[in-house]
Design an enzyme around this catalytic site. Structure first.
Site, mmCIF file in Angstrom:
data_model
loop_
_atom_site.group_PDB
_atom_site.id
_atom_site.type_symbol
_atom_site.label_atom_id
_atom_site.label_comp_id
_atom_site.label_asym_id
_atom_site.label_seq_id
_atom_site.Cartn_x
_atom_site.Cartn_y
_atom_site.Cartn_z
ATOM 1 C CG HIS A 54 2.514 -15.565 14.797
ATOM 2 N ND1 HIS A 54 3.592 -15.977 15.534
ATOM 3 C CD2 HIS A 54 2.442 -14.210 14.971
ATOM 4 C CE1 HIS A 54 4.148 -14.936 16.133
ATOM 5 N NE2 HIS A 54 3.478 -13.855 15.788
ATOM 6 C CG ASN A 127 7.322 -13.364 19.387
ATOM 7 O OD1 ASN A 127 6.456 -14.049 18.855
ATOM 8 N ND2 ASN A 127 7.517 -12.093 19.072
#
Length: 480
Positions: A54, A127
């Site tokens: 990320h 997510n």
């Protein structure tokens, strides 16, 4: 082929590298799994200074407004009354790429929101897909390594990815999602968010319910074709970041309807699907979506580094009324996420303005790198004491997990074919054109793997849906 023994850092041979040590096949991960801790702790420190996963992201401030009463399921103050508002900060991200990578890469998207509640910060970390590639945290560093770069060439490798996936058939559901057009969403505003993991709600009667969170975009779902995503990667690699920032700047505030699926605690024991397996979804026919509220993003950051880059999220940040579950991947993240933040930002990262809760913090933590407040002054940092010091609140204790079974390294107790059922169902839900795009995207990547890996992976696709696998097989042969 000569066998090479896998060992720990101190040279001890590893007996099991596939399953974490848990209490029973569905039980939570045990602290005594020192190999899991060593593996995750080393993985969290492999790169500096950006996030291991990320790394590339964008964020914005906003508000969460309750629209429906769910107090029968949870006593969390954030949901205490309809109309109640809570300030938030949300960060979106790609997963596998570096900070300079393209926003439009075929990759899951992180969707993390920090809620600054009256009882402390609650982080909903998920997510844009409802499932994940693996279900045991012991395999997580290995999986991410396949998404990174080769040690010799420093290039990414399709062969490396498919090698791992072909040996991990539980990944098939997420692969089907990733290589569909959902794998390249049109910016961050036009995608859904999911907790993916199972969490728990605890109500005023101390009853537990298992829960999954769904954030449905109110802008409508829009995806990019593979060709569109590739073109944007070259012409505007910051496409999603720009789209989010400009839309908020122009007063076009993106919003998501927040829903939950609720499962009574007792039903988990005999439900057909293991409810803690993050590679599976709960069918909506069994557990329909219940609307909770609306998340709106309405304020851009003033300083990207200060607010977006230093924002630190972890599922361990929870509040009374919202708890955890025996989900093994979730249990691993409870350690790995805050451990990563301590390494990346320092042990005092929760005192940074973007991470600091709105409520007063009273703990015994002192010193550490980058301590920038009064360090607790002259207050005592131990307890129990004859003096006035912060003390525990036993009324907030959660009902116990029902655990049984001997401590061992268990695989999830699921049927051998269960990994293929939902992947096949998803394939058959797609339109013909969406199926064609999915197969084309898979073949474009899988064609770069060895024939041995291709054969094993095709066998998985065939188990999910015979037509799915045969179509991929035919196109692969046509590419040779």
């Amino acid at each position: 082929m000569k066998k090479i023994d896998l060992t720990t850092a101190n040279g001890r041979k590893v007996d099991n590298n596939q399953n974490s040590l848990t209490a029973g096949s569905r039980g939570p991960v045990l602290m005594q799994d020192v190999y899991l801790q060593e593996k995750l702790a080393h993985f969290d420190r492999e790169e500096i200074p950006e996030r291991i996963v990320h790394a590339k992201g964008a964020g914005a401030h906003g508000t969460f407004t309750v629209t429906n009463d769910i107090t029968q399921y949870t006593k969390a103050a954030i949901f205490s009354e309809v109309g109640k508002q809570t300030r938030t900060f949300t960060r979106f991200s790609t997963v596998g790429g570096e900070r300079g990578s393209a926003d439009t890469a075929r990759d899951p998207r992180g969707f993390a929101t920090k809620f600054y509640t009256a009882e402390g910060n609650w982080d909903l970390v998920g997510n844009n897909t409802p499932v994940f590639f693996i279900r045991d945290p012991l395999k997580f560093p290995d999986f991410i390594h396949t998404q990174k770069r080769m040690p010799d060439s420093n290039l990414k490798s399709d062969n490396m990815m498919w090698d791992f996936w072909s040996k991990s058939p539980e990944s098939l559901h997420q692969i089907t999602t990733l290589f569909s057009n959902r794998g390249t969403p049109d910016g961050y505003r036009h995608m859904n968010g999911y907790s993916s993991h199972t969490y728990s709600f605890i109500n005023a009667n101390n009853e537990r319910f298992w829960v999954k969170f769904h954030l449905k975009t109110m802008q409508g779902i829009k995806n990019l074709s593979a060709d569109e995503a590739t073109k944007l990667a070259g012409t505007n690699p910051d496409y999603a970041t720009e789209d989010l920032f400009v839309s908020i700047k122009n007063g076009e505030f993106p919003s998501w309807k927040v829903h939950v699926q609720i499962m009574p605690e007792v039903e988990a024991e005999n439900y057909a699907i293991n409810p803690f397996d993050v590679t599976k979804v709960w069918p909506h026919a069994d557990y329909p979506l219940i609307e909770v509220g609306i998340l709106e993003l309405n304020k851009n950051p003033k300083n990207y580094f200060n607010e977006v880059e230093q924002a630190a999220f972890s599922p361990s940040n929870k509040v009374p009324g919202i708890g955890l579950s025996p989900d093994k991947m979730l249990q691993g993240r409870l350690f790995s996420y805050p451990d990563t933040q301590r390494y990346r930002l320092g042990v005092n990262y929760n005192a940074l303005p973007i991470n600091k809760p709105d409520v007063e913090v009273n703990n015994g933590f002192r010193n550490g790198a980058m301590r920038f407040d009064d360090n607790g002054g002259d207050s005592l940092n131990y307890e129990p004491s004859h003096y006035t010091v912060p003390t525990e609140s036993p009324e907030l204790s959660e009902p116990p997990f029902k655990i049984n079974g001997d401590a061992d390294r268990y695989a999830y107790d699921s049927d051998e074919n269960s990994d293929f059922v939902q992947a096949g169902n998803l394939y058959r839900l797609l339109s013909k054109s969406e199926q064609n795009d999915l197969v084309t995207n898979i073949v474009g990547s899988l064609s770069n793997a060895t024939s041995e890996i291709q054969a094993l992976q095709i066998s998985h696709f065939k188990k999910a849906d015979l037509g799915y696998g045969r179509t991929i097989e035919k196109q692969l042969r046509g590419n040779k």
